[in-house]
Motif scaffolding. Structure first.
Motif, PDB file in Angstrom:
ATOM      1  N   THR A 197       0.834  -1.192   0.000  1.00  0.00           N
ATOM      2  CA  THR A 197       0.000   0.000   0.000  1.00  0.00           C
ATOM      3  C   THR A 197       0.869   1.243   0.000  1.00  0.00           C
ATOM      4  N   ASP A 198       0.513   2.223  -0.830  1.00  0.00           N
ATOM      5  CA  ASP A 198       1.128   3.544  -0.833  1.00  0.00           C
ATOM      6  C   ASP A 198       0.039   4.502  -0.368  1.00  0.00           C
ATOM      7  N   LEU A 199       0.071   4.846   0.925  1.00  0.00           N
ATOM      8  CA  LEU A 199      -0.989   5.670   1.497  1.00  0.00           C
ATOM      9  C   LEU A 199      -1.035   7.065   0.895  1.00  0.00           C
ATOM     10  N   SER A 200       0.109   7.585   0.441  1.00  0.00           N
ATOM     11  CA  SER A 200       0.129   8.934  -0.128  1.00  0.00           C
ATOM     12  C   SER A 200      -0.690   9.014  -1.421  1.00  0.00           C
ATOM     13  N   LEU A 201      -0.795   7.912  -2.136  1.00  0.00           N
ATOM     14  CA  LEU A 201      -1.589   7.855  -3.373  1.00  0.00           C
ATOM     15  C   LEU A 201      -2.921   7.135  -3.169  1.00  0.00           C
ATOM     16  N   LYS A 202      -3.211   6.742  -1.927  1.00  0.00           N
ATOM     17  CA  LYS A 202      -4.405   5.936  -1.648  1.00  0.00           C
ATOM     18  C   LYS A 202      -4.434   4.741  -2.599  1.00  0.00           C
ATOM     19  N   TYR A 210     -11.518  -6.212  -0.629  1.00  0.00           N
ATOM     20  CA  TYR A 210     -12.796  -5.562  -0.352  1.00  0.00           C
ATOM     21  C   TYR A 210     -13.324  -5.875   1.045  1.00  0.00           C
ATOM     22  N   GLN A 211     -12.906  -6.975   1.644  1.00  0.00           N
ATOM     23  CA  GLN A 211     -13.333  -7.301   3.005  1.00  0.00           C
ATOM     24  C   GLN A 211     -12.607  -6.458   4.047  1.00  0.00           C
ATOM     25  N   SER A 212     -11.500  -5.861   3.656  1.00  0.00           N
ATOM     26  CA  SER A 212     -10.754  -5.003   4.577  1.00  0.00           C
ATOM     27  C   SER A 212     -11.166  -3.552   4.304  1.00  0.00           C
ATOM     28  N   THR A 213     -10.258  -2.633   4.467  1.00  0.00           N
ATOM     29  CA  THR A 213     -10.515  -1.230   4.150  1.00  0.00           C
ATOM     30  C   THR A 213      -9.800  -0.937   2.839  1.00  0.00           C
ATOM     31  N   PRO A 214     -10.500  -1.021   1.708  1.00  0.00           N
ATOM     32  CA  PRO A 214      -9.830  -0.875   0.421  1.00  0.00           C
ATOM     33  C   PRO A 214      -9.365   0.558   0.158  1.00  0.00           C
ATOM     34  N   THR A 215      -8.252   0.671  -0.534  1.00  0.00           N
ATOM     35  CA  THR A 215      -7.776   1.981  -0.962  1.00  0.00           C
ATOM     36  C   THR A 215      -8.600   2.428  -2.159  1.00  0.00           C
ATOM     37  N   LEU A 216      -8.549   3.716  -2.448  1.00  0.00           N
ATOM     38  CA  LEU A 216      -9.311   4.263  -3.556  1.00  0.00           C
ATOM     39  C   LEU A 216      -8.780   3.756  -4.901  1.00  0.00           C
ATOM     40  N   ASN A 217      -7.459   3.641  -5.009  1.00  0.00           N
ATOM     41  CA  ASN A 217      -6.822   3.278  -6.277  1.00  0.00           C
ATOM     42  C   ASN A 217      -6.104   1.939  -6.165  1.00  0.00           C
ATOM     43  N   VAL A 218      -6.011   1.249  -7.311  1.00  0.00           N
ATOM     44  CA  VAL A 218      -5.352  -0.058  -7.366  1.00  0.00           C
ATOM     45  C   VAL A 218      -4.502  -0.142  -8.625  1.00  0.00           C
ATOM     46  N   LEU A 219      -3.314  -0.716  -8.479  1.00  0.00           N
ATOM     47  CA  LEU A 219      -2.451  -1.015  -9.619  1.00  0.00           C
ATOM     48  C   LEU A 219      -2.189  -2.512  -9.611  1.00  0.00           C
ATOM     49  N   TRP A 220      -2.570  -3.182 -10.687  1.00  0.00           N
ATOM     50  CA  TRP A 220      -2.245  -4.592 -10.884  1.00  0.00           C
ATOM     51  C   TRP A 220      -1.059  -4.657 -11.826  1.00  0.00           C
ATOM     52  N   ASP A 221       0.058  -5.217 -11.368  1.00  0.00           N
ATOM     53  CA  ASP A 221       1.267  -5.324 -12.172  1.00  0.00           C
ATOM     54  C   ASP A 221       1.403  -6.757 -12.669  1.00  0.00           C
ATOM     55  N   LEU A 222       1.185  -6.931 -13.970  1.00  0.00           N
ATOM     56  CA  LEU A 222       1.288  -8.255 -14.595  1.00  0.00           C
ATOM     57  C   LEU A 222       2.597  -8.413 -15.361  1.00  0.00           C
ATOM     58  N   SER A 223       3.563  -7.534 -15.110  1.00  0.00           N
ATOM     59  CA  SER A 223       4.840  -7.535 -15.844  1.00  0.00           C
ATOM     60  C   SER A 223       5.555  -8.876 -15.794  1.00  0.00           C
ATOM     61  N   ASN A 224       5.547  -9.532 -14.641  1.00  0.00           N
ATOM     62  CA  ASN A 224       6.267 -10.794 -14.471  1.00  0.00           C
ATOM     63  C   ASN A 224       5.331 -11.976 -14.277  1.00  0.00           C
ATOM     64  N   ALA A 225       4.101 -11.808 -14.738  1.00  0.00           N
ATOM     65  CA  ALA A 225       3.096 -12.856 -14.556  1.00  0.00           C
ATOM     66  C   ALA A 225       2.896 -13.670 -15.830  1.00  0.00           C
ATOM     67  N   ASP A 226       2.587 -14.925 -15.632  1.00  0.00           N
ATOM     68  CA  ASP A 226       2.159 -15.799 -16.727  1.00  0.00           C
ATOM     69  C   ASP A 226       0.659 -15.982 -16.562  1.00  0.00           C
ATOM     70  N   VAL A 227      -0.116 -15.315 -17.400  1.00  0.00           N
ATOM     71  CA  VAL A 227      -1.577 -15.357 -17.296  1.00  0.00           C
ATOM     72  C   VAL A 227      -2.196 -16.258 -18.371  1.00  0.00           C
ATOM     73  N   SER A 228      -1.398 -17.137 -18.944  1.00  0.00           N
ATOM     74  CA  SER A 228      -1.866 -17.971 -20.053  1.00  0.00           C
ATOM     75  C   SER A 228      -2.986 -18.936 -19.662  1.00  0.00           C
ATOM     76  N   ASN A 281     -18.795  -4.944  -5.750  1.00  0.00           N
ATOM     77  CA  ASN A 281     -18.115  -4.396  -4.573  1.00  0.00           C
ATOM     78  C   ASN A 281     -17.543  -3.005  -4.778  1.00  0.00           C
ATOM     79  N   SER A 282     -17.470  -2.539  -6.004  1.00  0.00           N
ATOM     80  CA  SER A 282     -16.729  -1.307  -6.292  1.00  0.00           C
ATOM     81  C   SER A 282     -17.374  -0.047  -5.730  1.00  0.00           C
ATOM     82  N   HIS A 283     -18.603  -0.128  -5.228  1.00  0.00           N
ATOM     83  CA  HIS A 283     -19.255   1.048  -4.637  1.00  0.00           C
ATOM     84  C   HIS A 283     -18.437   1.624  -3.485  1.00  0.00           C
ATOM     85  N   SER A 284     -17.650   0.788  -2.811  1.00  0.00           N
ATOM     86  CA  SER A 284     -16.838   1.261  -1.691  1.00  0.00           C
ATOM     87  C   SER A 284     -15.618   2.063  -2.168  1.00  0.00           C
ATOM     88  N   ARG A 285     -15.390   2.071  -3.466  1.00  0.00           N
ATOM     89  CA  ARG A 285     -14.254   2.801  -4.044  1.00  0.00           C
ATOM     90  C   ARG A 285     -14.723   3.772  -5.124  1.00  0.00           C
TER      91      ARG A 285
END
Length: 176
Positions: A59-64, A87-105, A122-126
């Motif tokens: 988490t980067d709190l400065s960027l939420k 979403y079950q916790s306290t979600p941040t406003l913004n999210v970054l998913w980094d798939l740079s090193n992922a195999d999503v095949s 669930n996105s209503h909370s964000r």
């Protein structure tokens, strides 16, 4: 044995507090608190790093912002589990998913639609938040664009955009 040090700036304090250490062994993460102030601040709301996953979150709190970095083979159930816990916790406003090193095949487009539907519930909370997906390779970029299209069709309360460059993704998150 690998060690990860997470530095967080807590909004209640003006200084940066370094004090949350994640010990990574195999696929398991173990929190080790060595700063009492940080340990108290994180009680009941730990960072999103989950045991048994190839997805590391911070988490980067400065960027939420919560950043989910995927490594190696990733299946839709792992992503769905991280999203559910997020979403079950306290979600941040913004999210970054980094798939740079992922195999999503192993991920199929039908699974992506179901994931977009679940996030929309669930996105209503964000509301007003942003989802940036970093996908530098062609295959993950294509799957991510499919997710973006489904997210738009499902009327999520957040904006989703796919990027090939992390700096551009973060620039977009910082913009109003």
């Amino acid at each position: 044995l690998m060690l990860f040090l997470l530095t967080m700036q807590l909004s209640a304090h003006s200084e940066n507090i370094t004090g949350f250490l994640m010990v990574h062994q195999g696929r398991d993460f173990f929190p080790v608190f060595h700063n009492p102030l940080l340990a108290d601040a994180l009680k009941g709301n730990p960072p999103f790093i989950f045991e048994g996953s190839m997805i590391q979150s911070s988490t980067d709190l400065s960027l939420k912002l919560t950043i989910h970095r995927c490594t190696g083979p990733v299946v839709i159930s792992e992503i769905a589990d991280i999203i559910q816990k997020f979403y079950q916790s306290t979600p941040t406003l913004n999210v970054l998913w980094d798939l740079s090193n992922a195999d999503v095949s192993a991920i199929r487009s039908g699974e992506i639609e179901a994931l977009a539907r679940a996030v929309a519930r669930n996105s209503h909370s964000r509301e007003g938040g942003k989802n940036a997906i970093l996908s530098p390779n062609d295959f993950s970029f294509g799957l991510s664009r499919i997710y973006q299209s489904f997210a738009e069709m499902k009327s999520q309360m957040t904006q989703t955009k796919v990027f090939r460059n992390e700096e551009k993704a973060l620039e977009w998150i910082r913009s109003s």
